[in-house]
Design a protein around this motif. Structure first.
Motif, PDB file in Angstrom:
ATOM      1  N   PHE A 190       0.835  -1.200   0.000  1.00  0.00           N
ATOM      2  CA  PHE A 190       0.000   0.000   0.000  1.00  0.00           C
ATOM      3  C   PHE A 190       0.869   1.249   0.000  1.00  0.00           C
ATOM      4  O   PHE A 190       2.085   1.191   0.239  1.00  0.00           O
ATOM      5  CB  PHE A 190      -0.955   0.010   1.193  1.00  0.00           C
ATOM      6  CG  PHE A 190      -0.318  -0.306   2.528  1.00  0.00           C
ATOM      7  CD1 PHE A 190       0.198   0.698   3.330  1.00  0.00           C
ATOM      8  CD2 PHE A 190      -0.254  -1.617   2.993  1.00  0.00           C
ATOM      9  CE1 PHE A 190       0.761   0.418   4.563  1.00  0.00           C
ATOM     10  CE2 PHE A 190       0.318  -1.914   4.222  1.00  0.00           C
ATOM     11  CZ  PHE A 190       0.829  -0.901   5.006  1.00  0.00           C
ATOM     12  N   THR A 191       0.228   2.365  -0.275  1.00  0.00           N
ATOM     13  CA  THR A 191       0.883   3.677  -0.239  1.00  0.00           C
ATOM     14  C   THR A 191       0.204   4.538   0.809  1.00  0.00           C
ATOM     15  O   THR A 191      -1.032   4.567   0.896  1.00  0.00           O
ATOM     16  CB  THR A 191       0.801   4.374  -1.611  1.00  0.00           C
ATOM     17  OG1 THR A 191       1.440   3.554  -2.587  1.00  0.00           O
ATOM     18  CG2 THR A 191       1.484   5.735  -1.573  1.00  0.00           C
ATOM     19  N   ILE A 192       1.004   5.227   1.605  1.00  0.00           N
ATOM     20  CA  ILE A 192       0.492   6.073   2.686  1.00  0.00           C
ATOM     21  C   ILE A 192       0.690   7.538   2.317  1.00  0.00           C
ATOM     22  O   ILE A 192       1.790   7.951   1.921  1.00  0.00           O
ATOM     23  CB  ILE A 192       1.239   5.792   4.012  1.00  0.00           C
ATOM     24  CG1 ILE A 192       1.129   4.316   4.397  1.00  0.00           C
ATOM     25  CG2 ILE A 192       0.696   6.676   5.133  1.00  0.00           C
ATOM     26  CD1 ILE A 192       1.994   3.936   5.589  1.00  0.00           C
ATOM     27  N   LEU A 193      -0.368   8.326   2.446  1.00  0.00           N
ATOM     28  CA  LEU A 193      -0.283   9.782   2.354  1.00  0.00           C
ATOM     29  C   LEU A 193      -0.685  10.349   3.707  1.00  0.00           C
ATOM     30  O   LEU A 193      -1.681   9.923   4.295  1.00  0.00           O
ATOM     31  CB  LEU A 193      -1.217  10.326   1.264  1.00  0.00           C
ATOM     32  CG  LEU A 193      -0.997   9.838  -0.165  1.00  0.00           C
ATOM     33  CD1 LEU A 193      -2.023  10.484  -1.092  1.00  0.00           C
ATOM     34  CD2 LEU A 193       0.420  10.137  -0.643  1.00  0.00           C
ATOM     35  N   ARG A 194       0.080  11.342   4.184  1.00  0.00           N
ATOM     36  CA  ARG A 194      -0.187  11.898   5.512  1.00  0.00           C
ATOM     37  C   ARG A 194       0.072  13.393   5.505  1.00  0.00           C
ATOM     38  O   ARG A 194       1.030  13.877   4.930  1.00  0.00           O
ATOM     39  CB  ARG A 194       0.720  11.191   6.529  1.00  0.00           C
ATOM     40  CG  ARG A 194       0.538  11.624   7.981  1.00  0.00           C
ATOM     41  CD  ARG A 194       1.524  12.691   8.394  1.00  0.00           C
ATOM     42  NE  ARG A 194       2.915  12.302   8.212  1.00  0.00           N
ATOM     43  CZ  ARG A 194       3.934  13.137   8.334  1.00  0.00           C
ATOM     44  NH1 ARG A 194       3.731  14.423   8.617  1.00  0.00           N
ATOM     45  NH2 ARG A 194       5.175  12.735   8.137  1.00  0.00           N
ATOM     46  N   LYS A 195      -0.815  14.137   6.157  1.00  0.00           N
ATOM     47  CA  LYS A 195      -0.627  15.584   6.277  1.00  0.00           C
ATOM     48  C   LYS A 195      -1.023  16.036   7.679  1.00  0.00           C
ATOM     49  O   LYS A 195      -2.073  15.677   8.192  1.00  0.00           O
ATOM     50  CB  LYS A 195      -1.475  16.334   5.245  1.00  0.00           C
ATOM     51  CG  LYS A 195      -1.254  17.855   5.292  1.00  0.00           C
ATOM     52  CD  LYS A 195      -1.887  18.575   4.123  1.00  0.00           C
ATOM     53  CE  LYS A 195      -1.534  20.058   4.142  1.00  0.00           C
ATOM     54  NZ  LYS A 195      -2.049  20.769   2.948  1.00  0.00           N
ATOM     55  N   ASP A 196      -0.157  16.869   8.278  1.00  0.00           N
ATOM     56  CA  ASP A 196      -0.410  17.397   9.619  1.00  0.00           C
ATOM     57  C   ASP A 196      -1.118  18.743   9.518  1.00  0.00           C
ATOM     58  O   ASP A 196      -0.669  19.623   8.777  1.00  0.00           O
ATOM     59  CB  ASP A 196       0.903  17.588  10.382  1.00  0.00           C
ATOM     60  CG  ASP A 196       1.743  16.317  10.427  1.00  0.00           C
ATOM     61  OD1 ASP A 196       1.158  15.225  10.323  1.00  0.00           O
ATOM     62  OD2 ASP A 196       2.977  16.431  10.573  1.00  0.00           O
ATOM     63  N   GLN A 197      -2.194  18.886  10.259  1.00  0.00           N
ATOM     64  CA  GLN A 197      -2.817  20.200  10.400  1.00  0.00           C
ATOM     65  C   GLN A 197      -2.118  20.991  11.501  1.00  0.00           C
ATOM     66  O   GLN A 197      -2.090  22.216  11.480  1.00  0.00           O
ATOM     67  CB  GLN A 197      -4.313  20.041  10.712  1.00  0.00           C
ATOM     68  CG  GLN A 197      -5.089  19.259   9.667  1.00  0.00           C
ATOM     69  CD  GLN A 197      -4.996  19.864   8.279  1.00  0.00           C
ATOM     70  OE1 GLN A 197      -4.941  21.085   8.119  1.00  0.00           O
ATOM     71  NE2 GLN A 197      -4.961  19.015   7.262  1.00  0.00           N
ATOM     72  N   GLN A 198      -1.534  20.249  12.448  1.00  0.00           N
ATOM     73  CA  GLN A 198      -0.795  20.873  13.554  1.00  0.00           C
ATOM     74  C   GLN A 198       0.099  19.810  14.165  1.00  0.00           C
ATOM     75  O   GLN A 198      -0.331  18.659  14.358  1.00  0.00           O
ATOM     76  CB  GLN A 198      -1.767  21.422  14.604  1.00  0.00           C
ATOM     77  CG  GLN A 198      -1.091  22.052  15.810  1.00  0.00           C
ATOM     78  CD  GLN A 198      -2.098  22.490  16.864  1.00  0.00           C
ATOM     79  OE1 GLN A 198      -3.301  22.278  16.716  1.00  0.00           O
ATOM     80  NE2 GLN A 198      -1.613  23.085  17.931  1.00  0.00           N
TER      81      GLN A 198
ATOM     82  N   GLY B  26       1.564  17.384  16.552  1.00  0.00           N
ATOM     83  CA  GLY B  26       1.010  16.816  17.765  1.00  0.00           C
ATOM     84  C   GLY B  26      -0.499  16.949  17.842  1.00  0.00           C
ATOM     85  O   GLY B  26      -1.099  16.579  18.854  1.00  0.00           O
ATOM     86  N   GLY B  27      -1.121  17.456  16.778  1.00  0.00           N
ATOM     87  CA  GLY B  27      -2.564  17.692  16.790  1.00  0.00           C
ATOM     88  C   GLY B  27      -3.283  16.937  15.689  1.00  0.00           C
ATOM     89  O   GLY B  27      -2.942  15.798  15.372  1.00  0.00           O
ATOM     90  N   VAL B  28      -4.270  17.590  15.099  1.00  0.00           N
ATOM     91  CA  VAL B  28      -5.084  16.963  14.064  1.00  0.00           C
ATOM     92  C   VAL B  28      -4.197  16.593  12.867  1.00  0.00           C
ATOM     93  O   VAL B  28      -3.341  17.366  12.442  1.00  0.00           O
ATOM     94  CB  VAL B  28      -6.231  17.898  13.616  1.00  0.00           C
ATOM     95  CG1 VAL B  28      -7.012  17.281  12.457  1.00  0.00           C
ATOM     96  CG2 VAL B  28      -7.160  18.183  14.791  1.00  0.00           C
ATOM     97  N   GLN B  29      -4.442  15.387  12.348  1.00  0.00           N
ATOM     98  CA  GLN B  29      -3.638  14.870  11.250  1.00  0.00           C
ATOM     99  C   GLN B  29      -4.540  14.054  10.325  1.00  0.00           C
ATOM    100  O   GLN B  29      -5.411  13.322  10.783  1.00  0.00           O
ATOM    101  CB  GLN B  29      -2.518  13.988  11.801  1.00  0.00           C
ATOM    102  CG  GLN B  29      -1.612  13.366  10.759  1.00  0.00           C
ATOM    103  CD  GLN B  29      -0.654  12.369  11.392  1.00  0.00           C
ATOM    104  OE1 GLN B  29      -1.033  11.240  11.684  1.00  0.00           O
ATOM    105  NE2 GLN B  29       0.584  12.797  11.636  1.00  0.00           N
ATOM    106  N   ASP B  30      -4.307  14.186   9.022  1.00  0.00           N
ATOM    107  CA  ASP B  30      -5.030  13.397   8.027  1.00  0.00           C
ATOM    108  C   ASP B  30      -4.114  12.316   7.477  1.00  0.00           C
ATOM    109  O   ASP B  30      -2.933  12.570   7.216  1.00  0.00           O
ATOM    110  CB  ASP B  30      -5.497  14.287   6.867  1.00  0.00           C
ATOM    111  CG  ASP B  30      -6.608  15.242   7.272  1.00  0.00           C
ATOM    112  OD1 ASP B  30      -7.667  14.745   7.686  1.00  0.00           O
ATOM    113  OD2 ASP B  30      -6.398  16.463   7.181  1.00  0.00           O
ATOM    114  N   MET B  31      -4.682  11.125   7.262  1.00  0.00           N
ATOM    115  CA  MET B  31      -3.912  10.020   6.704  1.00  0.00           C
ATOM    116  C   MET B  31      -4.816   9.177   5.821  1.00  0.00           C
ATOM    117  O   MET B  31      -5.982   8.944   6.154  1.00  0.00           O
ATOM    118  CB  MET B  31      -3.322   9.146   7.820  1.00  0.00           C
ATOM    119  CG  MET B  31      -2.539   7.935   7.315  1.00  0.00           C
ATOM    120  SD  MET B  31      -2.014   6.832   8.662  1.00  0.00           S
ATOM    121  CE  MET B  31      -0.778   7.877   9.460  1.00  0.00           C
TER     122      MET B  31
END
Length: 266
Positions: A65-73, A75-80
């Motif tokens: 699989f391939t993982i995409l990840r982005k931090d909004q902050q 240590g805080g909200v994060q999208d994956m």
């Protein structure tokens, strides 16, 4: 004399309490730094991953699989989002996570054969992730706010901490011990214990590499110490700070993966 004794006793209790608070703060500082290094390196990231699942009879199966990840902050909200490509029975399956701070993470699984988006309930977060020995919660990371921590030992190379759940009825473990490597401030081993004090599950980091200046786990293993079997997780083509747009972390991408962001290059 009695008043003097009570004053001295109160002072002693206050001193012990403040020591306990200081120790917890110190342990929590260590854990929170390790969480940042393990799950929040860079502003975003992409990686190819492979899981090799071995059951207690030595039979193996593989997931890619391939993982995409982005931090909004940090240590805080994060999208994956995790997009499966192999084998055929999981191809086009997508796992989506919105990591929260003061609440349970939101998790969904898209099942292409049924064209169904299934929400992963909070009660299912500690169940097998697509047939592996990793749990859903292992993939996105357990929220450090859910546990209390105690520093139980330390040497020149590592810290050893004990994590105890604040809500034990919500998890299957009684406590866990985590080893944090001082050089990289990364968790390199976690052992989970049941109510009888027996170790039944263990995560080990097998390799750490530096990617764009960030210490990064590139090979790990989760073992079932009770029934046998293990899953190894290997990562390749890791890149940080690639400028992922917020728009790809949506329900639309479950059915229509963002192909341009899934192209893997060295």
């Amino acid at each position: 004399m009695k008043a003097l004794f009570l004053t001295a006793l109160s002072t002693a209790v206050l001193f012990v309490s403040s020591q306990a608070i200081s120790a917890e703060k110190s342990a929590r500082d260590i854990v929170e730094q390790a969480e940042l290094n393990a799950y929040y390196s860079g502003d975003d990231g992409r990686s190819a991953a492979r899981m090799i699942i071995t059951d207690n009879q030595g039979r193996q199966q593989m997931r890619q699989f391939t993982i995409l990840r982005k931090d909004q902050q940090d240590g805080g909200v994060q999208d994956m989002m995790i997009f499966f490509s192999r084998p055929a029975d999981v191809r086009d399956t997508v796992f989506r996570v919105v990591k929260q701070v003061n609440d349970d993470d939101d998790r969904w699984l898209y099942l292409p054969d049924l064209d169904l988006v299934k929400r992963i309930s909070a009660g299912d977060k500690r169940t097998s992730f697509v047939g592996s020995h990793f749990f859903y919660e292992d993939v996105s990371g357990r929220n450090t706010a859910l546990d209390n921590y105690e520093l139980i030992s330390e040497n020149e190379d590592s810290y050893v901490l004990k994590g105890t759940p604040k809500h034990p009825d919500n998890v299957e473990f009684s406590y866990y011990e985590v080893v944090i490597d001082k050089e990289h401030m990364l968790p390199i081993e976690s052992t989970f214990y049941n109510d009888s004090g027996e170790a039944y599950r263990k995560m080990e980091v097998l390799k750490v590499e530096t990617v764009q200046g960030y210490p990064t786990v590139t090979h790990s293993r989760m073992s079932d110490l009770t029934n046998g079997g293990q899953t190894e997780m290997q990562f390749r083509f890791m890149k940080y700070n690639i400028g992922l747009p917020d728009s790809i972390f949506s329900e639309r991408s479950l059915r229509n993966p963002p192909a341009e962001w899934l192209q893997l290059r060295d």
